[in-house]
Design a protein around this motif. Structure first.
Motif, PDB file in Angstrom:
ATOM      1  N   TYR A 115       0.850  -1.185   0.000  1.00 16.76           N
ATOM      2  CA  TYR A 115       0.000   0.000   0.000  1.00 16.76           C
ATOM      3  C   TYR A 115       0.889   1.239   0.000  1.00 16.76           C
ATOM      4  O   TYR A 115       1.933   1.278   0.648  1.00 16.76           O
ATOM      5  N   SER A 116       0.469   2.260  -0.745  1.00 17.61           N
ATOM      6  CA  SER A 116       1.262   3.472  -0.907  1.00 17.61           C
ATOM      7  C   SER A 116       0.364   4.704  -0.865  1.00 17.61           C
ATOM      8  O   SER A 116      -0.566   4.836  -1.662  1.00 17.61           O
ATOM      9  N   TYR A 117       0.658   5.580   0.049  1.00 17.88           N
ATOM     10  CA  TYR A 117      -0.112   6.824   0.157  1.00 17.88           C
ATOM     11  C   TYR A 117       0.086   7.678  -1.095  1.00 17.88           C
ATOM     12  O   TYR A 117      -0.867   8.239  -1.639  1.00 17.88           O
ATOM     13  N   ARG A 118       1.315   7.737  -1.586  1.00 18.99           N
ATOM     14  CA  ARG A 118       1.610   8.557  -2.766  1.00 18.99           C
ATOM     15  C   ARG A 118       0.890   8.010  -3.997  1.00 18.99           C
ATOM     16  O   ARG A 118       0.487   8.774  -4.880  1.00 18.99           O
ATOM     17  N   ARG A 119       0.719   6.718  -4.053  1.00 18.97           N
ATOM     18  CA  ARG A 119       0.033   6.104  -5.191  1.00 18.97           C
ATOM     19  C   ARG A 119      -1.486   6.235  -5.090  1.00 18.97           C
ATOM     20  O   ARG A 119      -2.213   5.951  -6.035  1.00 18.97           O
ATOM     21  N   GLY A 120      -1.972   6.641  -3.921  1.00 18.08           N
ATOM     22  CA  GLY A 120      -3.400   6.899  -3.785  1.00 18.08           C
ATOM     23  C   GLY A 120      -4.135   6.083  -2.750  1.00 18.08           C
ATOM     24  O   GLY A 120      -5.337   6.276  -2.540  1.00 18.08           O
ATOM     25  N   ASP A 121      -3.438   5.162  -2.073  1.00 21.28           N
ATOM     26  CA  ASP A 121      -4.098   4.372  -1.035  1.00 21.28           C
ATOM     27  C   ASP A 121      -4.395   5.248   0.174  1.00 21.28           C
ATOM     28  O   ASP A 121      -3.519   5.954   0.672  1.00 21.28           O
ATOM     29  N   ARG A 122      -5.623   5.200   0.636  1.00 19.54           N
ATOM     30  CA  ARG A 122      -6.026   5.976   1.808  1.00 19.54           C
ATOM     31  C   ARG A 122      -6.672   5.033   2.821  1.00 19.54           C
ATOM     32  O   ARG A 122      -7.521   4.223   2.474  1.00 19.54           O
ATOM     33  N   GLY A 123      -6.270   5.141   4.061  1.00 15.65           N
ATOM     34  CA  GLY A 123      -6.834   4.289   5.102  1.00 15.65           C
ATOM     35  C   GLY A 123      -6.270   2.882   5.129  1.00 15.65           C
ATOM     36  O   GLY A 123      -6.732   2.034   5.896  1.00 15.65           O
ATOM     37  N   ARG A 124      -5.285   2.619   4.295  1.00 15.90           N
ATOM     38  CA  ARG A 124      -4.648   1.308   4.265  1.00 15.90           C
ATOM     39  C   ARG A 124      -3.132   1.482   4.328  1.00 15.90           C
ATOM     40  O   ARG A 124      -2.575   2.352   3.650  1.00 15.90           O
ATOM     41  N   GLN A 125      -2.506   0.670   5.151  1.00 17.94           N
ATOM     42  CA  GLN A 125      -1.060   0.776   5.329  1.00 17.94           C
ATOM     43  C   GLN A 125      -0.404  -0.600   5.330  1.00 17.94           C
ATOM     44  O   GLN A 125      -1.066  -1.622   5.402  1.00 17.94           O
ATOM     45  N   ASP A 126       0.910  -0.569   5.294  1.00 14.34           N
ATOM     46  CA  ASP A 126       1.712  -1.759   5.493  1.00 14.34           C
ATOM     47  C   ASP A 126       2.159  -1.777   6.957  1.00 14.34           C
ATOM     48  O   ASP A 126       2.053  -0.766   7.662  1.00 14.34           O
ATOM     49  N   LEU A 127       2.647  -2.915   7.410  1.00 14.30           N
ATOM     50  CA  LEU A 127       3.085  -3.044   8.792  1.00 14.30           C
ATOM     51  C   LEU A 127       4.509  -3.576   8.864  1.00 14.30           C
ATOM     52  O   LEU A 127       4.840  -4.561   8.197  1.00 14.30           O
ATOM     53  N   ALA A 128       5.330  -2.912   9.672  1.00 16.21           N
ATOM     54  CA  ALA A 128       6.674  -3.409   9.976  1.00 16.21           C
ATOM     55  C   ALA A 128       6.640  -3.985  11.386  1.00 16.21           C
ATOM     56  O   ALA A 128       5.999  -3.422  12.280  1.00 16.21           O
ATOM     57  N   TYR A 129       7.341  -5.090  11.587  1.00 19.18           N
ATOM     58  CA  TYR A 129       7.381  -5.688  12.923  1.00 19.18           C
ATOM     59  C   TYR A 129       8.775  -6.255  13.200  1.00 19.18           C
ATOM     60  O   TYR A 129       9.526  -6.602  12.295  1.00 19.18           O
ATOM     61  N   LEU A 130       9.091  -6.334  14.492  1.00 18.13           N
ATOM     62  CA  LEU A 130      10.385  -6.852  14.924  1.00 18.13           C
ATOM     63  C   LEU A 130      10.237  -7.412  16.328  1.00 18.13           C
ATOM     64  O   LEU A 130       9.702  -6.751  17.212  1.00 18.13           O
ATOM     65  N   VAL A 131      10.717  -8.646  16.513  1.00 19.32           N
ATOM     66  CA  VAL A 131      10.607  -9.289  17.819  1.00 19.32           C
ATOM     67  C   VAL A 131      11.924  -9.921  18.204  1.00 19.32           C
ATOM     68  O   VAL A 131      12.620 -10.511  17.374  1.00 19.32           O
ATOM     69  N   LEU A 132      12.295  -9.782  19.461  1.00 19.85           N
ATOM     70  CA  LEU A 132      13.493 -10.390  20.015  1.00 19.85           C
ATOM     71  C   LEU A 132      13.166 -11.825  20.419  1.00 19.85           C
ATOM     72  O   LEU A 132      12.251 -12.056  21.199  1.00 19.85           O
ATOM     73  N   LYS A 133      13.890 -12.792  19.878  1.00 16.08           N
ATOM     74  CA  LYS A 133      13.599 -14.202  20.161  1.00 16.08           C
ATOM     75  C   LYS A 133      14.138 -14.613  21.529  1.00 16.08           C
ATOM     76  O   LYS A 133      15.078 -14.032  22.044  1.00 16.08           O
TER      77      LYS A 133
END
Length: 244
Positions: free
Chosen positions: A226-244
């Motif tokens: 999903y890209s705001y610049r490309r026109g997506d509104r109200g939808r995003q991507d998610l980044a995540y990171l967890v320590l094992k």
């Protein structure tokens, strides 16, 4: 839908995903978790009660979090407001931030057993977010020289046209020579490389050049994200990171 594995070893697991619907937020504090979070929780085998998502503001605030913050922004309301960076030394706590062109930055300090995740828009990339993130990691025992610095998928310099006011703001934080590397002009239009700006910031904070890397994927070019610049509104991507 696209899932990108950023890191997966004995120390940490991190990724970047569009999810199925690109909806990671809830309308009200007591609403159920978003379906995409529930699906990611199931896929990773990490309970929703261990995920943490701050209420972002494209600013400079970073918070050190623990298991006590688990579920914040995902299954319950939280105090992590106007926060764009999370740092933890607790295993099994999944840090997460939403982005739709902004840069997710993954910070990993193996010797100290500390991780961090930042959400960098153009203001944050020129501001104090990275400095504050490194400071929080140092507070937990990490040294800048040991930190692995990974720039995740985001809008690339070929797509990110900005106004002259952005360059004026960056001139407060970078030298003229650095600005020449960060900005390019094509057809009388100004384009910004967030990746280059963050690399320069990282080096200024004492992070070693050989520990800096970037995922070569553009959220605007790649329609699986999903890209705001490309026109997506109200939808995003998610980044995540967890320590094992």
């Amino acid at each position: 839908m696209k899932d990108k594995e950023i890191i997966n070893d004995s120390f940490a697991l991190g990724g970047f995903t569009s999810g199925k619907n690109g909806i990671w937020t809830r309308n009200e504090p007591f609403d159920p978790p978003a379906d995409d979070y529930a699906a990611l929780s199931s896929k990773l085998g990490i309970p929703l009660s261990r995920f943490i998502r701050p209420y972002q503001a494209s600013g400079d605030k970073v918070e050190i979090v623990t298991a006590e913050h688990g579920g914040s922004g995902v299954i319950k309301d939280n105090e992590l407001k106007r926060t764009d960076g999370l740092v933890t030394a607790e295993k099994g706590v999944a840090l997460s931030v939403i982005a739709a062109d902004c840069v997710p930055v993954y910070l990993i300090a193996r010797s100290a057993g500390v991780i961090g995740l930042l959400h960098c828009g153009w203001r944050s990339a020129a501001g104090g977010l990275l400095h504050n993130g490194i400071a929080a990691m140092k507070e937990l025992g990490a040294s800048p020289a040991e930190i692995q610095f990974i720039i995740g998928p985001h809008i690339c310099a070929d797509c990110y046209e900005v106004g002259e006011e952005v360059r004026t703001e960056y001139a407060k934080a970078f030298s003229e020579k650095e600005l020449e590397a960060i900005f390019k002009v094509r057809d009388k239009r100004l384009y910004l490389s967030l990746s280059k700006a963050l690399q320069l910031k990282a080096e200024a904070e004492g992070i070693l050049q050989e520990k800096i890397s970037a995922v070569n994927e553009c959220t605007c070019h790649d329609k699986s994200y999903y890209s705001y610049r490309r026109g997506d509104r109200g939808r995003q991507d998610l980044a995540y990171l967890v320590l094992k």
